[in-house]
Design a protein around this motif. Structure first.
Motif, PDB file in Angstrom:
ATOM      1  N   ALA A  18       0.835  -1.203   0.000  1.00 36.97           N
ATOM      2  CA  ALA A  18       0.000   0.000   0.000  1.00 36.97           C
ATOM      3  C   ALA A  18       0.865   1.246   0.000  1.00 36.97           C
ATOM      4  O   ALA A  18       0.592   2.215  -0.734  1.00 36.97           O
ATOM      5  CB  ALA A  18      -0.931  -0.002   1.212  1.00 36.97           C
ATOM      6  N   LEU A  19       1.917   1.257   0.802  1.00 36.17           N
ATOM      7  CA  LEU A  19       2.832   2.396   0.828  1.00 36.17           C
ATOM      8  C   LEU A  19       3.467   2.604  -0.536  1.00 36.17           C
ATOM      9  O   LEU A  19       3.570   3.741  -1.018  1.00 36.17           O
ATOM     10  CB  LEU A  19       3.906   2.168   1.894  1.00 36.17           C
ATOM     11  N   ALA A  20       3.895   1.523  -1.180  1.00 29.52           N
ATOM     12  CA  ALA A  20       4.508   1.641  -2.499  1.00 29.52           C
ATOM     13  C   ALA A  20       3.529   2.226  -3.516  1.00 29.52           C
ATOM     14  O   ALA A  20       3.903   3.056  -4.355  1.00 29.52           O
ATOM     15  CB  ALA A  20       4.994   0.270  -2.968  1.00 29.52           C
ATOM     16  N   ALA A  21       2.253   1.814  -3.423  1.00 31.84           N
ATOM     17  CA  ALA A  21       1.250   2.329  -4.360  1.00 31.84           C
ATOM     18  C   ALA A  21       1.020   3.817  -4.158  1.00 31.84           C
ATOM     19  O   ALA A  21       0.836   4.564  -5.127  1.00 31.84           O
ATOM     20  CB  ALA A  21      -0.057   1.561  -4.192  1.00 31.84           C
ATOM     21  N   ILE A  22       1.047   4.257  -2.901  1.00 34.02           N
ATOM     22  CA  ILE A  22       0.847   5.677  -2.615  1.00 34.02           C
ATOM     23  C   ILE A  22       2.042   6.489  -3.116  1.00 34.02           C
ATOM     24  O   ILE A  22       1.881   7.524  -3.775  1.00 34.02           O
ATOM     25  CB  ILE A  22       0.637   5.894  -1.106  1.00 34.02           C
ATOM     26  N   LEU A  23       3.241   6.024  -2.800  1.00 32.04           N
ATOM     27  CA  LEU A  23       4.444   6.748  -3.201  1.00 32.04           C
ATOM     28  C   LEU A  23       4.592   6.813  -4.719  1.00 32.04           C
ATOM     29  O   LEU A  23       5.121   7.784  -5.258  1.00 32.04           O
ATOM     30  CB  LEU A  23       5.678   6.097  -2.578  1.00 32.04           C
ATOM     31  N   ALA A  24       4.109   5.774  -5.402  1.00 30.27           N
ATOM     32  CA  ALA A  24       4.191   5.738  -6.861  1.00 30.27           C
ATOM     33  C   ALA A  24       3.081   6.540  -7.528  1.00 30.27           C
ATOM     34  O   ALA A  24       3.054   6.642  -8.755  1.00 30.27           O
ATOM     35  CB  ALA A  24       4.155   4.290  -7.347  1.00 30.27           C
ATOM     36  N   ARG A  25       2.182   7.100  -6.714  1.00 32.88           N
ATOM     37  CA  ARG A  25       1.058   7.881  -7.239  1.00 32.88           C
ATOM     38  C   ARG A  25       0.271   7.078  -8.286  1.00 32.88           C
ATOM     39  O   ARG A  25      -0.058   7.566  -9.355  1.00 32.88           O
ATOM     40  CB  ARG A  25       1.537   9.197  -7.858  1.00 32.88           C
ATOM     41  N   ASP A  52       1.022   0.573   9.751  1.00 33.71           N
ATOM     42  CA  ASP A  52       2.451   0.858   9.648  1.00 33.71           C
ATOM     43  C   ASP A  52       2.878   1.520  10.955  1.00 33.71           C
ATOM     44  O   ASP A  52       2.627   2.705  11.171  1.00 33.71           O
ATOM     45  CB  ASP A  52       2.702   1.783   8.459  1.00 33.71           C
ATOM     46  N   PRO A  53       3.514   0.763  11.875  1.00 32.66           N
ATOM     47  CA  PRO A  53       3.840   1.318  13.196  1.00 32.66           C
ATOM     48  C   PRO A  53       4.789   2.511  13.139  1.00 32.66           C
ATOM     49  O   PRO A  53       4.825   3.314  14.077  1.00 32.66           O
ATOM     50  CB  PRO A  53       4.479   0.138  13.934  1.00 32.66           C
ATOM     51  N   ARG A  54       5.531   2.657  12.050  1.00 38.27           N
ATOM     52  CA  ARG A  54       6.438   3.801  11.933  1.00 38.27           C
ATOM     53  C   ARG A  54       5.773   5.024  11.289  1.00 38.27           C
ATOM     54  O   ARG A  54       6.384   6.082  11.212  1.00 38.27           O
ATOM     55  CB  ARG A  54       7.678   3.400  11.133  1.00 38.27           C
ATOM     56  N   GLY A  55       4.555   4.847  10.817  1.00 42.39           N
ATOM     57  CA  GLY A  55       3.811   5.986  10.302  1.00 42.39           C
ATOM     58  C   GLY A  55       4.138   6.404   8.880  1.00 42.39           C
ATOM     59  O   GLY A  55       3.639   7.438   8.407  1.00 42.39           O
ATOM     60  N   HIS A  56       4.922   5.625   8.154  1.00 41.33           N
ATOM     61  CA  HIS A  56       5.279   6.020   6.789  1.00 41.33           C
ATOM     62  C   HIS A  56       4.055   6.016   5.865  1.00 41.33           C
ATOM     63  O   HIS A  56       3.904   6.900   5.020  1.00 41.33           O
ATOM     64  CB  HIS A  56       6.349   5.086   6.231  1.00 41.33           C
ATOM     65  N   THR A  57       3.182   5.022   6.038  1.00 40.37           N
ATOM     66  CA  THR A  57       2.018   4.918   5.157  1.00 40.37           C
ATOM     67  C   THR A  57       1.057   6.069   5.390  1.00 40.37           C
ATOM     68  O   THR A  57       0.568   6.691   4.434  1.00 40.37           O
ATOM     69  CB  THR A  57       1.308   3.570   5.372  1.00 40.37           C
ATOM     70  N   SER A  58       0.773   6.377   6.650  1.00 38.48           N
ATOM     71  CA  SER A  58      -0.147   7.484   6.937  1.00 38.48           C
ATOM     72  C   SER A  58       0.445   8.809   6.471  1.00 38.48           C
ATOM     73  O   SER A  58      -0.268   9.675   5.944  1.00 38.48           O
ATOM     74  CB  SER A  58      -0.475   7.534   8.426  1.00 38.48           C
ATOM     75  N   ALA A  59       1.752   8.999   6.641  1.00 37.80           N
ATOM     76  CA  ALA A  59       2.393  10.240   6.199  1.00 37.80           C
ATOM     77  C   ALA A  59       2.340  10.375   4.680  1.00 37.80           C
ATOM     78  O   ALA A  59       2.080  11.469   4.145  1.00 37.80           O
ATOM     79  CB  ALA A  59       3.839  10.286   6.686  1.00 37.80           C
ATOM     80  N   ALA A  60       2.570   9.276   3.977  1.00 36.57           N
ATOM     81  CA  ALA A  60       2.535   9.324   2.525  1.00 36.57           C
ATOM     82  C   ALA A  60       1.129   9.605   2.008  1.00 36.57           C
ATOM     83  O   ALA A  60       0.939  10.380   1.056  1.00 36.57           O
ATOM     84  CB  ALA A  60       3.058   8.006   1.952  1.00 36.57           C
ATOM     85  N   LEU A  61       0.141   8.972   2.634  1.00 39.51           N
ATOM     86  CA  LEU A  61      -1.236   9.217   2.217  1.00 39.51           C
ATOM     87  C   LEU A  61      -1.635  10.660   2.513  1.00 39.51           C
ATOM     88  O   LEU A  61      -2.294  11.316   1.692  1.00 39.51           O
ATOM     89  CB  LEU A  61      -2.182   8.247   2.922  1.00 39.51           C
ATOM     90  N   ASN A  62      -1.253  11.153   3.663  1.00 38.50           N
ATOM     91  CA  ASN A  62      -1.561  12.532   4.019  1.00 38.50           C
ATOM     92  C   ASN A  62      -0.936  13.505   3.021  1.00 38.50           C
ATOM     93  O   ASN A  62      -1.541  14.496   2.617  1.00 38.50           O
ATOM     94  CB  ASN A  62      -1.067  12.830   5.432  1.00 38.50           C
ATOM     95  N   ALA A  63       0.301  13.226   2.600  1.00 39.66           N
ATOM     96  CA  ALA A  63       0.972  14.071   1.618  1.00 39.66           C
ATOM     97  C   ALA A  63       0.263  14.019   0.270  1.00 39.66           C
ATOM     98  O   ALA A  63       0.163  15.033  -0.441  1.00 39.66           O
ATOM     99  CB  ALA A  63       2.430  13.640   1.470  1.00 39.66           C
ATOM    100  N   LEU A  64      -0.247  12.857  -0.087  1.00 41.42           N
ATOM    101  CA  LEU A  64      -0.966  12.723  -1.357  1.00 41.42           C
ATOM    102  C   LEU A  64      -2.271  13.513  -1.326  1.00 41.42           C
ATOM    103  O   LEU A  64      -2.642  14.153  -2.320  1.00 41.42           O
ATOM    104  CB  LEU A  64      -1.240  11.238  -1.634  1.00 41.42           C
ATOM    105  N   ILE A  65      -2.965  13.480  -0.185  1.00 43.02           N
ATOM    106  CA  ILE A  65      -4.190  14.273  -0.047  1.00 43.02           C
ATOM    107  C   ILE A  65      -3.851  15.760  -0.088  1.00 43.02           C
ATOM    108  O   ILE A  65      -4.539  16.554  -0.749  1.00 43.02           O
ATOM    109  CB  ILE A  65      -4.914  13.903   1.261  1.00 43.02           C
ATOM    110  N   ALA A  66      -2.784  16.150   0.605  1.00 40.76           N
ATOM    111  CA  ALA A  66      -2.377  17.554   0.616  1.00 40.76           C
ATOM    112  C   ALA A  66      -2.024  18.045  -0.781  1.00 40.76           C
ATOM    113  O   ALA A  66      -2.247  19.218  -1.124  1.00 40.76           O
ATOM    114  CB  ALA A  66      -1.205  17.747   1.567  1.00 40.76           C
ATOM    115  N   ALA A  67      -1.479  17.145  -1.610  1.00 33.74           N
ATOM    116  CA  ALA A  67      -1.141  17.524  -2.981  1.00 33.74           C
ATOM    117  C   ALA A  67      -2.378  17.845  -3.812  1.00 33.74           C
ATOM    118  O   ALA A  67      -2.285  18.515  -4.845  1.00 33.74           O
ATOM    119  CB  ALA A  67      -0.343  16.399  -3.649  1.00 33.74           C
TER     120      ALA A  67
END
Length: 335
Positions: A18-25, A52-67
């Motif tokens: 899921a994180l990879a899909a978000i980062l790859a837009r 994601d206990p380190r929060g990378h997935t939530s941060a990436a999704l939040n950045a995608l929404i902010a974009a």
């Protein structure tokens, strides 16, 4: 203030996908972010986002929404049961390490869990987390046929998570956000385990709001947002649990509707099609399985299911997300 719930689907095949899909837009993730930005919720509960206990997935999704021009800077991902190994054969198939033997169904740890996003700070230091509560400890628990002492000693009620968390509002008040997502009532080979568990996952809130558990509910305003996988009238589940919850004196049901749900009605269903929240082509048809329910002391200004008429641009955008579920939203007065 707008509060929304949405069951999304990243179609993640394993940890980190899921994180990879978000980062790859990838197109379906961008479409999700565009839907969220257009809906503009102040508080959003998503189900289907890998933990994601380190929060990378939530941060990436939040950045995608902010974009897409909208920011939900405060996030919290409760530790789920989904995919977390129990070490016990919970489904009785002779193996103790399958996806259905985890504390909640999942092919890998944290699969398709909850994510809370908010414009306002979240008081995580006052989190009430019921996710590890044993099923047998629920008053009147239905349990399942053939349950052994070994199974009941570890079998948790929650398929994904049950949490209550204060949101710190601009006027200085707390708004308690209650969030959960229940497993579907009909899957696997066991005759009644998942059906009964699905029933009890929603029944939990009825017991808690009635003060029947050791942990007592807050006296102030709250909103229950989640996916029960249970329609009040139709489908394969034990619907009385949902009807009982909707009728609870501490809750109100705004009965959100949509033109798209009304336009794709199931002729043999009892419930009102305009309140459906999932567009399924399977035997059960469309159902109302997602909810945003405010406490009875709050003023509802508006509500809806984001399900437009077929063939419209918004319908095309929702289709591009790949989720069969539609966002449910509620506008509330803070006064």
């Amino acid at each position: 203030m707008r509060i929304a719930f949405w069951r999304v689907d990243f179609a993640a095949a394993g940890p980190g996908a899921a994180l990879a899909a978000i980062l790859a837009r990838r197109p379906h993730t961008v479409a999700m972010a565009q839907v969220i930005a257009g809906l503009a919720p102040d508080i959003l509960v998503l189900s289907g986002v890998d933990y994601d206990p380190r929060g990378h997935t939530s941060a990436a999704l939040n950045a995608l929404i902010a974009a897409q021009g909208y920011d939900l800077p405060h996030t919290f991902a409760p530790t789920p049961n989904a995919g977390m190994p129990s070490g016990v054969d919970l489904n009785g198939d002779g193996m103790a390490h399958g996806a259905d033997d985890a504390h909640g169904y999942g092919a890998y740890a944290g699969a398709r869990a909850l994510l809370l996003l908010s414009r306002y700070p979240l008081a995580t230091d006052r989190l009430r987390d019921f996710t590890q509560m044993l099923w047998r400890d629920l008053p009147g628990a239905m349990l399942f046929t053939g349950a052994t002492p070994e199974q009941l000693a570890v079998h948790r009620l929650s398929s994904i998570a049950h949490v209550a968390l204060p949101v710190l509002l601009p006027n200085g008040a707390d708004l308690w956000l209650l969030a959960y997502h229940a497993g579907p009532p009909l899957f696997g080979n066991h005759p009644d385990r998942n059906r009964n568990r699905n029933h009890d996952e929603s029944a939990f809130w009825s017991h808690w709001l009635s003060g029947e558990l050791a942990d007592k509910p807050p006296l102030g305003p709250f909103v229950l947002a989640g996916g029960s996988n249970l329609d009040p009238f139709d489908g394969d589940g034990l619907s009385e649990a949902m009807r009982r919850l909707l009728a609870h004196p501490r809750l109100q049901d705004p009965r959100p509707t949509s033109p798209g749900g009304a336009a794709t009605a199931n002729a043999d269903h009892i419930g009102p099609a305009e309140q459906d929240t999932a567009a399924w082509d399977e035997k059960q048809g469309n159902l109302r399985v997602s909810y945003v329910l405010p406490s009875s002391d709050m003023t509802v200004l508006g509500s809806g299911v984001l399900w437009p008429l077929p063939g419209t641009p918004l319908d095309d955008l929702l289709t591009a997300t790949g989720s069969a579920h539609k966002p449910v939203w509620l506008d509330l007065s803070l006064n």
